[in-house]
Structure formats: C-alpha cells, structure tokens
Design a protein around this motif. Sequence first.
Motif, short mmCIF file in Angstrom:
data_model
loop_
_atom_site.label_atom_id
_atom_site.label_comp_id
_atom_site.label_asym_id
_atom_site.label_seq_id
_atom_site.Cartn_x
_atom_site.Cartn_y
_atom_site.Cartn_z
N UNK A 72 14.74 52.24 32.11
CA UNK A 72 14.56 51.78 33.49
C UNK A 72 14.06 50.36 33.65
N UNK A 73 13.59 49.75 32.58
CA UNK A 73 13.04 48.39 32.71
C UNK A 73 14.16 47.39 32.98
N UNK A 74 13.85 46.35 33.73
CA UNK A 74 14.85 45.31 33.98
C UNK A 74 15.33 44.71 32.66
N UNK A 75 14.42 44.51 31.72
CA UNK A 75 14.78 43.98 30.41
C UNK A 75 14.17 44.86 29.32
N UNK A 76 14.94 45.07 28.28
CA UNK A 76 14.39 45.70 27.08
C UNK A 76 14.81 44.83 25.89
N UNK A 77 13.86 44.11 25.38
CA UNK A 77 14.11 43.23 24.25
C UNK A 77 13.59 43.89 22.97
N UNK A 78 14.37 43.81 21.90
CA UNK A 78 13.85 44.20 20.58
C UNK A 78 13.51 42.93 19.81
N UNK A 79 12.28 42.86 19.37
CA UNK A 79 11.79 41.71 18.60
C UNK A 79 11.96 42.00 17.11
N UNK A 80 12.69 41.10 16.47
CA UNK A 80 13.06 41.30 15.07
C UNK A 80 12.36 40.26 14.20
#
Lengths: 245, 245
Positions: A72-80
């Motif tokens: 549901x979040x506007x953005x979902x970033x995965x930090x690598x």
Amino acid sequence: MNDSIQKMLAHASVRDFSDEKLSEEQVESLLLASQSGSTSHHVQAFSIIDVTDPELRQAFGEISHCGPYVEGAAKFYVFVADLYRMSTVLKAKGKDDSGLANNEALTVAMVDTAIAAQNMALASESMDLGICYIGGIRNDIAKSAELLKLPKYTVPLFGLCIGIPASRNGKKPRLPLTNQVSENSYDQAILTNVTGFDEEMRAYYASRGSNQKASDWSQQMADYMDHELRPDFTDFLKAQGFKLA
Amino acid sequence: MNDSIQKMLAHASVRDFSDEKLSEEQVESLLLASQSGSTSHHVQAFSIIDVTDPELRQAFGEISHCGPYVEGAAKFYVFVADLYRMSTVLKAKGKDDSGLANNEALTVAMVDTAIAAQNMALASESMDLGICYIGGIRNDIAKSAELLKLPKYTVPLFGLCIGIPASRNGKKPRLPLTNQVSENSYDQAILTNVTGFDEEMRAYYASRGSNQKASDWSQQMADYMDHELRPDFTDFLKAQGFKLA
C-alpha cells in the motif's frame, strides 16, 4: 532545538498509508538525498530497486509479513548493499575482484547502504511523509534476491516503505542516554543496567492505544533473540560470493 | 525542496575544525537524535563512546591516519555495533545468547548503528556543524576495541568527528541516478555503465581547488579495492564471539 531535530525526535514508523502518490519532485528529492550521505572512500556501494510491479510488491509483502504496507505504500524501495558495480569496475581495469569478498568490504557496503536509506527516511519525514524499514525481506533473502535478479556481491539489506500516512503510531520510547552513551570506555555496569527502561516500557505497553500487553523490554528482547534469527543468511552471503571466515 | 533536503544535498565531509566547543544543548540534541532513528524490532543494538581523553584521541588519530581532525574535532564519538547489552538481557532471563553470534544479528546491529550515526550526522549539519565519518578506526580494529574496553559481541564500526568547521570542502559528485536506481530488477547494463560518471569525475579531479589529479572514478576505485582491505577484520569478529560461517 531546530525543526529538523524536532522531526527526528518525533520519529515513529508508519504502517498505514493513503492511496496518494508522491509527486515527481518528491521522488527526485528522495533519491538525490539518498545519494548525498557520506560514503566510505567514495565507493557508493549501494543500489536502490524501485519496486513498482504489483506482483513483486505482493511477493515482498508475503516474505516480510508486512503485506498491507509493502503493497500500500506510495513507494517501496529495496536497498541493496552493492559491490557488484565495483567488481565490474575492477574487471574493466584488468584487476582482481576477489578482495570484494571479505567482511570488511561487505561492512563498507552495508554501512553505505544504511546511511543512504536513513537520508531518504529523514528526507521523507521532512516532507511529512511516513516511512517504515522492512528488514523482513531477509526472512527469505535468497528469494528476495531472485525476485530482483540480483547479481554476485550484492545483498538486499532491507526495504523502505514511503507514503502519505493514513494513521500514525505514537513514538516508542528509547533507552535512556545513560544506557547507550559512555565516556572513553565501555562501562558495562551502566550500559547494561536496563532496569529503569524495563519499568518505562512496562508502563508504555500497559497504556498505549493498541496492542497493550504486560511485558517489558528485557522480556520482549529475550523472547525475540533467544535463538538464531534467519539462519539461512550465512549461506546466502556465501552464495553471493562472500568469503566470510 | 525544503531546507532539510537542501542541507542533505549540500553535504561534504569536514576535516578542519575550529577550537570551539559545542553547547550542552547541542550535545544533548545530537545524542537524542541518534537514538530516535528506526531500530530493528526495538533492539537498539548500538552504543556510543564519547572519546574525550586526549591520549585516546591521539591513539585513534594514529590508527585512522586522521589525526588532525580526530584530535581537533569538538566531539569524537565511536559508534559501536552492540549485541553485548542484549546478551546480558538474555542471560538475566535465563536464556541462551548464542543466537547473537550469527551474521543476521551482526547485520541488525550494524544497520541500527549506521542509522543512529546518520541521524547524528544530519542533526549536526542541521545546526551548521561539520561531520566526518572515520572508518579508519578499523585499520587496527582489535586495538580500537581494546582502547575502549569493548566486551564480546561488540564491533567499533566507525568514528564520527563533529565540530564547528574552520574550512569546508566542496561537494563531491555522486553517481548519476541511473547508475544507482533501477525499476523492479537489477539492470546490470545500466547500473554498471559508469562511463559518464568517469568523465564527470575526471573533470572534477582536474579542476577542484586542492589535490588536483588526472584520474577518474573507475581508476580511483580500481586502485583502492584491488586487494583485500583490512584482512584482520574477520579474525577480530571471530574473537568477539561471532560465528561467521
């Protein structure tokens, strides 16, 4: 205390977002902020995967047990944590890349990545957006890496949900400064005496708005960390090319 | 872009500090800010050693090869990834603490620690103070730990110099966003194509105010990372009780 610090001190993770999107300018600000933190020797050893595909969001929601806000979040970033870019640089210069496999290089990448993410988190909160770190992508880290087609020398360290809060939790207490700050040496007697904090957390758990319980910090921690968490993490790191021991 | 984000984007490490001290209110703000970031499952797995002893400062300056600013900064904090507090909690509850030895727990502690430090760094910069991370305390990490009398399950991750800048460096370029941000999967071709950034860095190195050189990012990185950095880090982690493999 200035506004920036007051906002830091008011931090509480947000796990309930409205459907509103972020503006392009907001997104660009967040990404540029993430790149502007300190980086060890300019290595910039991280990458960010912007997860927009709904099926991928759902998969990460399942892995992390955080479905509603990961989806549901506007953005979902995965930090690598990313040493793969460095390996391509070394190879292009005809150099050996095996030094990237050691714990020091991995630590550099993890610290760079966390600094970048926290810059993005605070940039978000400075715009009154809400954030939540999703360490739960490490519940099945091999799957998380596969979903994103991550190459050798990379680690999907955590996700970060960002969006407009639909509701906010209250701030959770932190250890007293005396339990976390010591002068010139590690004073075991003071840094580990959490009796006062246990009392504070017992009162907090008993009185907070939702999920009330009769517990304290020591009990919560003892129940959470009395066994090896995510034991497959070590095998994953090895499979990614890291020489751990 | 709001002021907070503009300040983030203007970040450059400061390595030259005036003799001025920080006020007690500033110090308290910095410490409280460091505690207010996200923490995995509320573990708060870090401690901060405030290094005020001039002899200790000198020793850390020597280990890190950053003597002038480690000794000259108003504050020099060592950030410690700390699972020792957790081990005392587990033992007090009659639980086994061996789960703390795994790579997952160590990673949780390192990420918690970096988040805390970056909060402190940004709180500092919001007050127009300058900061510099000192990863160089890991040049002799066993000695760094000994100097601070660190117990089992702890890692002195980095130092942080904070003070009133006597002079400021210009901002160092960062990778283009296309080299660090990818949508839905790790796009190797784009994330590793640093040709444009190499050109930018070549121009930057040739024209900056001090320490001009004919080089680019790839060359700098290749020269820096073509061998195993700090190979004693692994033995140190084992000596601290971590079971790495």
